[in-house]
Write a protein that holds these residues in place. Sequence first.
Motif, PDB file in Angstrom:
ATOM      1  N   CYS A 165       0.859  -1.181   0.000  1.00 25.02           N
ATOM      2  CA  CYS A 165       0.000   0.000   0.000  1.00 25.02           C
ATOM      3  C   CYS A 165       0.902   1.240   0.000  1.00 25.02           C
ATOM      4  CB  CYS A 165      -0.898  -0.011   1.231  1.00 25.02           C
ATOM      5  SG  CYS A 165      -2.358   1.027   1.079  1.00 25.02           S
ATOM      6  N   PRO A 166       0.608   2.247  -0.823  1.00 24.30           N
ATOM      7  CA  PRO A 166       1.561   3.344  -1.020  1.00 24.30           C
ATOM      8  C   PRO A 166       1.832   4.204   0.210  1.00 24.30           C
ATOM      9  CG  PRO A 166      -0.544   3.834  -2.078  1.00 24.30           C
ATOM     10  CD  PRO A 166      -0.590   2.392  -1.686  1.00 24.30           C
ATOM     11  N   ASN A 167       0.930   4.203   1.186  1.00 26.28           N
ATOM     12  CA  ASN A 167       1.144   5.032   2.384  1.00 26.28           C
ATOM     13  C   ASN A 167       1.439   4.177   3.617  1.00 26.28           C
ATOM     14  OD1 ASN A 167      -1.530   4.038   2.474  1.00 26.28           O
ATOM     15  ND2 ASN A 167      -2.115   5.638   3.932  1.00 26.28           N
ATOM     16  N   LEU A 168       1.896   2.945   3.399  1.00 32.15           N
ATOM     17  CA  LEU A 168       2.280   2.056   4.492  1.00 32.15           C
ATOM     18  C   LEU A 168       3.779   1.834   4.454  1.00 32.15           C
ATOM     19  CD1 LEU A 168       1.480   0.095   6.818  1.00 32.15           C
ATOM     20  CD2 LEU A 168       1.276  -1.696   5.062  1.00 32.15           C
ATOM     21  N   GLY A 169       4.441   2.113   5.580  1.00 30.03           N
ATOM     22  CA  GLY A 169       5.886   1.938   5.644  1.00 30.03           C
ATOM     23  C   GLY A 169       6.310   1.508   7.028  1.00 30.03           C
ATOM     24  N   LEU A 170       7.558   1.777   7.345  1.00 29.78           N
ATOM     25  CA  LEU A 170       8.152   1.309   8.585  1.00 29.78           C
ATOM     26  C   LEU A 170       8.475   2.438   9.547  1.00 29.78           C
ATOM     27  CD1 LEU A 170      10.873  -1.318   7.551  1.00 29.78           C
ATOM     28  CD2 LEU A 170       8.534  -1.743   8.310  1.00 29.78           C
ATOM     29  N   CYS A 171       8.445   2.100  10.833  1.00 28.12           N
ATOM     30  CA  CYS A 171       9.144   2.847  11.865  1.00 28.12           C
ATOM     31  C   CYS A 171      10.237   1.924  12.386  1.00 28.12           C
ATOM     32  CB  CYS A 171       8.214   3.254  13.003  1.00 28.12           C
ATOM     33  SG  CYS A 171       9.089   3.911  14.448  1.00 28.12           S
ATOM     34  N   ILE A 172      11.445   2.414  12.454  1.00 33.58           N
ATOM     35  CA  ILE A 172      12.547   1.650  13.028  1.00 33.58           C
ATOM     36  C   ILE A 172      12.922   2.280  14.355  1.00 33.58           C
ATOM     37  CG2 ILE A 172      14.969   0.989  12.753  1.00 33.58           C
ATOM     38  CD1 ILE A 172      14.460   0.757   9.772  1.00 33.58           C
ATOM     39  N   ASP A 173      12.874   1.494  15.411  1.00 37.09           N
ATOM     40  CA  ASP A 173      13.172   1.955  16.765  1.00 37.09           C
ATOM     41  C   ASP A 173      14.497   1.344  17.198  1.00 37.09           C
ATOM     42  OD1 ASP A 173      13.326   2.107  19.647  1.00 37.09           O
ATOM     43  OD2 ASP A 173      11.183   2.538  19.691  1.00 37.09           O
TER      44      ASP A 173
END
Length: 302
Positions: A165-173
């Motif tokens: 999905c074009p507006n789904l990505g990651l957060c890396i903590d």
Amino acid sequence: MSQIIKNVADFGMDTITLAGPLEAKLRAVKAAGFGQIMLAARDIVGHPAGHEAAIQAVRDSGLRVTGFQVLRDFEGLSGHLHRYKVDMAKQMIEMARALGAKVLLACSSTSPHATGDLEAIARDLRKLAMLAIPHGIRVAYEALSWGRHINEYHQSWAAVELADCPNLGLCIDSYHVLAAQTSLAYLDDIDPDRIYLVQLADFMWNEVRSMQERIDTARHFRVFPGEGVHSTPLSDLVLRLDALGYRGDYSFEVFNDDYQQLPLPHVAHRAWESAVWLAEGVLRRSVPLPGRMRLRHLTAPT
């Protein structure tokens, strides 16, 4: 940027680090030199004058909202549990939109009722992202290191890729990367444009010996980058992300009981020094402002 070194401006604080009312937090963060703030739902719904007053306070502060957190245990559920979480997600998205937040943080499920089927997880994440599209909001999916099925960032990336999905990505903590000792080599497989947020923190011991200790450390004993014993791997993470092409925001997500007992300006200044250390001492791309003394670096632990 008139008064802020460009690289330092890539870094911001999280309200969870600070004690006191929302307005005081916003003032302290801005006075320290930051231009952005990461907000939590409790900042808004817990405001004594109501959520509309909280939203107005954020707007009046002049700070850019890095993102809004956190939607928990969304994916992998079914039936009435899934419908309940969809309703919660809609409310979170509405609050994020009202705040001007462009990123909603969702962390991997810890629920014993959630399936580990990757296709089901991806399907739910796609639904969440689709709900956010009309509001111009991106969803950053974060792997909690104690997540039931998704607990490392390469696993969260697999779910995001499958959801497509074009507006789904990651957060890396960084805390979860360090605590789980996840290899940074997995970063090479990730599209940097799909990393929507990087959260940074350190801690004061070299390893966590149990899952409960990992959770307790995460919730009570994080410190700012440059203050703990993981400066080298944390620097490696930032440099590797930079080399990958990541040019987004870094937010200091520092849960620390001691900081909750200190004056707000003192804590915000510690965060600012951490930002300077990362921007000038690690990334080394900034230039001192004309006519200004060079900002003091943090001394990295050895």
